[in-house]
Design a protein around this motif. Structure first.
Motif, PDB file in Angstrom:
ATOM      1  N   ARG A   1       0.832  -1.209   0.000  1.00 31.45           N
ATOM      2  CA  ARG A   1       0.000   0.000   0.000  1.00 31.45           C
ATOM      3  C   ARG A   1       0.868   1.261   0.000  1.00 31.45           C
ATOM      4  O   ARG A   1       0.559   2.234  -0.696  1.00 31.45           O
ATOM      5  N   ILE A   2       1.940   1.246   0.772  1.00 33.51           N
ATOM      6  CA  ILE A   2       2.849   2.394   0.765  1.00 33.51           C
ATOM      7  C   ILE A   2       3.499   2.545  -0.612  1.00 33.51           C
ATOM      8  O   ILE A   2       3.621   3.657  -1.141  1.00 33.51           O
ATOM      9  N   GLY A   3       3.885   1.416  -1.212  1.00 30.38           N
ATOM     10  CA  GLY A   3       4.455   1.473  -2.555  1.00 30.38           C
ATOM     11  C   GLY A   3       3.471   2.035  -3.564  1.00 30.38           C
ATOM     12  O   GLY A   3       3.830   2.869  -4.409  1.00 30.38           O
ATOM     13  N   ALA A   4       2.202   1.609  -3.475  1.00 32.54           N
ATOM     14  CA  ALA A   4       1.175   2.130  -4.385  1.00 32.54           C
ATOM     15  C   ALA A   4       0.930   3.609  -4.152  1.00 32.54           C
ATOM     16  O   ALA A   4       0.692   4.372  -5.102  1.00 32.54           O
ATOM     17  N   THR A   5       1.007   4.049  -2.902  1.00 32.92           N
ATOM     18  CA  THR A   5       0.819   5.464  -2.593  1.00 32.92           C
ATOM     19  C   THR A   5       1.859   6.329  -3.291  1.00 32.92           C
ATOM     20  O   THR A   5       1.549   7.401  -3.815  1.00 32.92           O
ATOM     21  N   ARG A   6       3.074   5.848  -3.330  1.00 33.81           N
ATOM     22  CA  ARG A   6       4.156   6.641  -3.927  1.00 33.81           C
ATOM     23  C   ARG A   6       4.181   6.541  -5.453  1.00 33.81           C
ATOM     24  O   ARG A   6       4.451   7.530  -6.136  1.00 33.81           O
ATOM     25  N   VAL A   7       3.882   5.367  -5.988  1.00 28.19           N
ATOM     26  CA  VAL A   7       3.953   5.185  -7.436  1.00 28.19           C
ATOM     27  C   VAL A   7       2.722   5.748  -8.134  1.00 28.19           C
ATOM     28  O   VAL A   7       2.820   6.385  -9.194  1.00 28.19           O
ATOM     29  N   LEU A   8       1.543   5.526  -7.546  1.00 29.71           N
ATOM     30  CA  LEU A   8       0.285   5.929  -8.194  1.00 29.71           C
ATOM     31  C   LEU A   8      -0.192   7.310  -7.762  1.00 29.71           C
ATOM     32  O   LEU A   8      -1.231   7.779  -8.222  1.00 29.71           O
ATOM     33  N   ASP A   9       0.535   7.962  -6.863  1.00 21.64           N
ATOM     34  CA  ASP A   9       0.156   9.284  -6.378  1.00 21.64           C
ATOM     35  C   ASP A   9      -1.267   9.270  -5.815  1.00 21.64           C
ATOM     36  O   ASP A   9      -2.085  10.137  -6.112  1.00 21.64           O
ATOM     37  N   MET A  10      -1.577   8.272  -5.020  1.00 22.64           N
ATOM     38  CA  MET A  10      -2.888   8.147  -4.391  1.00 22.64           C
ATOM     39  C   MET A  10      -2.770   8.430  -2.902  1.00 22.64           C
ATOM     40  O   MET A  10      -1.665   8.488  -2.351  1.00 22.64           O
TER      41      MET A  10
ATOM     42  N   GLY B   1     -10.786   2.078  -9.666  1.00 21.05           N
ATOM     43  CA  GLY B   1      -9.812   1.710 -10.689  1.00 21.05           C
ATOM     44  C   GLY B   1      -8.392   1.635 -10.186  1.00 21.05           C
ATOM     45  O   GLY B   1      -7.477   1.301 -10.951  1.00 21.05           O
ATOM     46  N   LEU B   2      -8.177   1.903  -8.890  1.00 23.13           N
ATOM     47  CA  LEU B   2      -6.817   1.904  -8.363  1.00 23.13           C
ATOM     48  C   LEU B   2      -6.178   0.521  -8.403  1.00 23.13           C
ATOM     49  O   LEU B   2      -4.981   0.390  -8.669  1.00 23.13           O
ATOM     50  N   LEU B   3      -6.964  -0.523  -8.144  1.00 17.69           N
ATOM     51  CA  LEU B   3      -6.388  -1.868  -8.152  1.00 17.69           C
ATOM     52  C   LEU B   3      -5.972  -2.291  -9.556  1.00 17.69           C
ATOM     53  O   LEU B   3      -4.997  -3.022  -9.729  1.00 17.69           O
ATOM     54  N   GLU B   4      -6.707  -1.827 -10.576  1.00 19.24           N
ATOM     55  CA  GLU B   4      -6.295  -2.106 -11.952  1.00 19.24           C
ATOM     56  C   GLU B   4      -4.966  -1.410 -12.254  1.00 19.24           C
ATOM     57  O   GLU B   4      -4.083  -1.988 -12.888  1.00 19.24           O
ATOM     58  N   ARG B   5      -4.818  -0.180 -11.795  1.00 18.44           N
ATOM     59  CA  ARG B   5      -3.559   0.543 -11.999  1.00 18.44           C
ATOM     60  C   ARG B   5      -2.430  -0.105 -11.206  1.00 18.44           C
ATOM     61  O   ARG B   5      -1.285  -0.153 -11.670  1.00 18.44           O
ATOM     62  N   LEU B   6      -2.750  -0.624 -10.009  1.00 17.32           N
ATOM     63  CA  LEU B   6      -1.752  -1.332  -9.217  1.00 17.32           C
ATOM     64  C   LEU B   6      -1.258  -2.559  -9.968  1.00 17.32           C
ATOM     65  O   LEU B   6      -0.063  -2.854  -9.998  1.00 17.32           O
ATOM     66  N   TRP B   7      -2.195  -3.290 -10.591  1.00 27.86           N
ATOM     67  CA  TRP B   7      -1.822  -4.478 -11.369  1.00 27.86           C
ATOM     68  C   TRP B   7      -0.946  -4.086 -12.561  1.00 27.86           C
ATOM     69  O   TRP B   7       0.034  -4.758 -12.865  1.00 27.86           O
ATOM     70  N   GLU B   8      -1.293  -2.990 -13.236  1.00 31.37           N
ATOM     71  CA  GLU B   8      -0.537  -2.569 -14.412  1.00 31.37           C
ATOM     72  C   GLU B   8       0.897  -2.170 -14.062  1.00 31.37           C
ATOM     73  O   GLU B   8       1.814  -2.372 -14.852  1.00 31.37           O
ATOM     74  N   ARG B   9       1.099  -1.603 -12.878  1.00 26.88           N
ATOM     75  CA  ARG B   9       2.432  -1.130 -12.474  1.00 26.88           C
ATOM     76  C   ARG B   9       2.967  -1.930 -11.284  1.00 26.88           C
ATOM     77  O   ARG B   9       3.677  -1.394 -10.428  1.00 26.88           O
ATOM     78  N   PHE B  10       2.604  -3.200 -11.240  1.00 27.01           N
ATOM     79  CA  PHE B  10       2.928  -4.036 -10.091  1.00 27.01           C
ATOM     80  C   PHE B  10       4.444  -4.111  -9.846  1.00 27.01           C
ATOM     81  O   PHE B  10       4.898  -4.027  -8.700  1.00 27.01           O
TER      82      PHE B  10
END
Length: 269
Positions: free
Chosen positions: A173-182, A213-222
């Motif tokens: 979740r922390i990684g997604a926060t930084r990569v996806l700007d969420m 749509g955040l989980l789809e973006r997480l999958w795309e940039r996993f």
């Protein structure tokens, strides 16, 4: 009002047909569905209020075995499922401080709806029970609360422990926060325990109705997110032994601070 078998050790709930009222203070708990309510304003919260606090509660979850399909992946030896429209049930089984003393649920009169704090004195709860037994014709008993929700979910089934589940999900979740700007709260963590085994299911779920749509973006940039998650787990500025505010701990995840271990997160990732 469904009944659940509650395991504080495994942080798990399991539906049961047992409704023995004498056992409701132990492992069997009846629950009421949370629905829309009318709130009556009483006062404004101010910094001068001396007794203001946030009640720590234990919310356990379970899947209702229905979803709208998705994809299955492998992350090394770990299965990963990305599913849409997963039906979940969240069960509030009581105040954390009271559960430490073996008391589940909240004292609620199911006739008139009045309640008293689970942290109130034994004398106050005795008076509450006696007065309602006389006035309402039924003694109040400990009651939990449940709510159903439908959410998109990224799940890691059959993790070996709560520590693995919480640590890996928090790092992701922390990684997604930084990569996806969420915002960090845009995705929520739920670890589903089982009353009969140590294995847990780790869920990262999207609380936005209909999905954001955040989980789809997480999958795309996993791959990018996993790389950042590994850095969070392995490169703590404070070089802590398990977890701290410089790596995995925040105010909002205080409930499972004891289950966070950045070393285990780094190994699993």
């Amino acid at each position: 009002m469904p009944c659940f078998e509650v395991s504080a050790e495994h942080q798990a709930v399991k539906p049961t047909n047992q409704r023995e009222s004498s056992s409701l203070g132990g492992n069997i708990l009846q629950t009421i569905a949370v629905c829309d309510v009318d709130l009556v304003h009483t006062s404004h919260i101010s910094d001068e209020e001396e007794l203001r606090f946030q009640l720590g509660v234990a919310v356990h979850g379970l899947e209702l075995h229905q979803h709208n399909g998705g994809r299955a992946f492998r992350w090394g030896p770990q299965p990963v499922h990305l599913r849409r429209g997963v039906r979940l049930r969240l069960v509030n089984v009581g105040a954390s401080a009271a559960m430490a003393d073996g008391e589940f649920g909240y004292p609620v009169c199911t006739v008139c709806g009045q309640s008293v704090s689970p942290l109130s004195s034994e004398r106050q709860r005795d008076n509450f029970r006696e007065s309602h037994e006389e006035r309402c014709g039924r003694a109040p008993r400990p009651i939990g609360f449940h709510a159903n929700t439908v959410a998109d979910v990224l799940s890691l089934p059959a993790c070996d422990s709560k520590t693995t589940a919480y640590s890996v999900l928090e790092a992701l979740r922390i990684g997604a926060t930084r990569v996806l700007d969420m915002h960090k709260d845009d995705l929520q963590i739920l670890v589903i325990g089982h009353v009969d085994r140590e294995e847990v299911d780790a869920l990262l779920w999207d609380p936005m109705p209909g999905g954001s749509g955040l989980l789809e973006r997480l999958w795309e940039r996993f791959e990018d997110i996993v790389q950042v998650a590994a850095e969070v787990a392995n490169d703590c500025p404070a070089v802590c032994t398990s977890s701290c505010i410089d790596c995995l701990q925040t105010f909002r995840n205080a409930y499972y601070h004891r289950s966070l271990d950045r070393t285990i997160a780094g190994e699993r990732i």
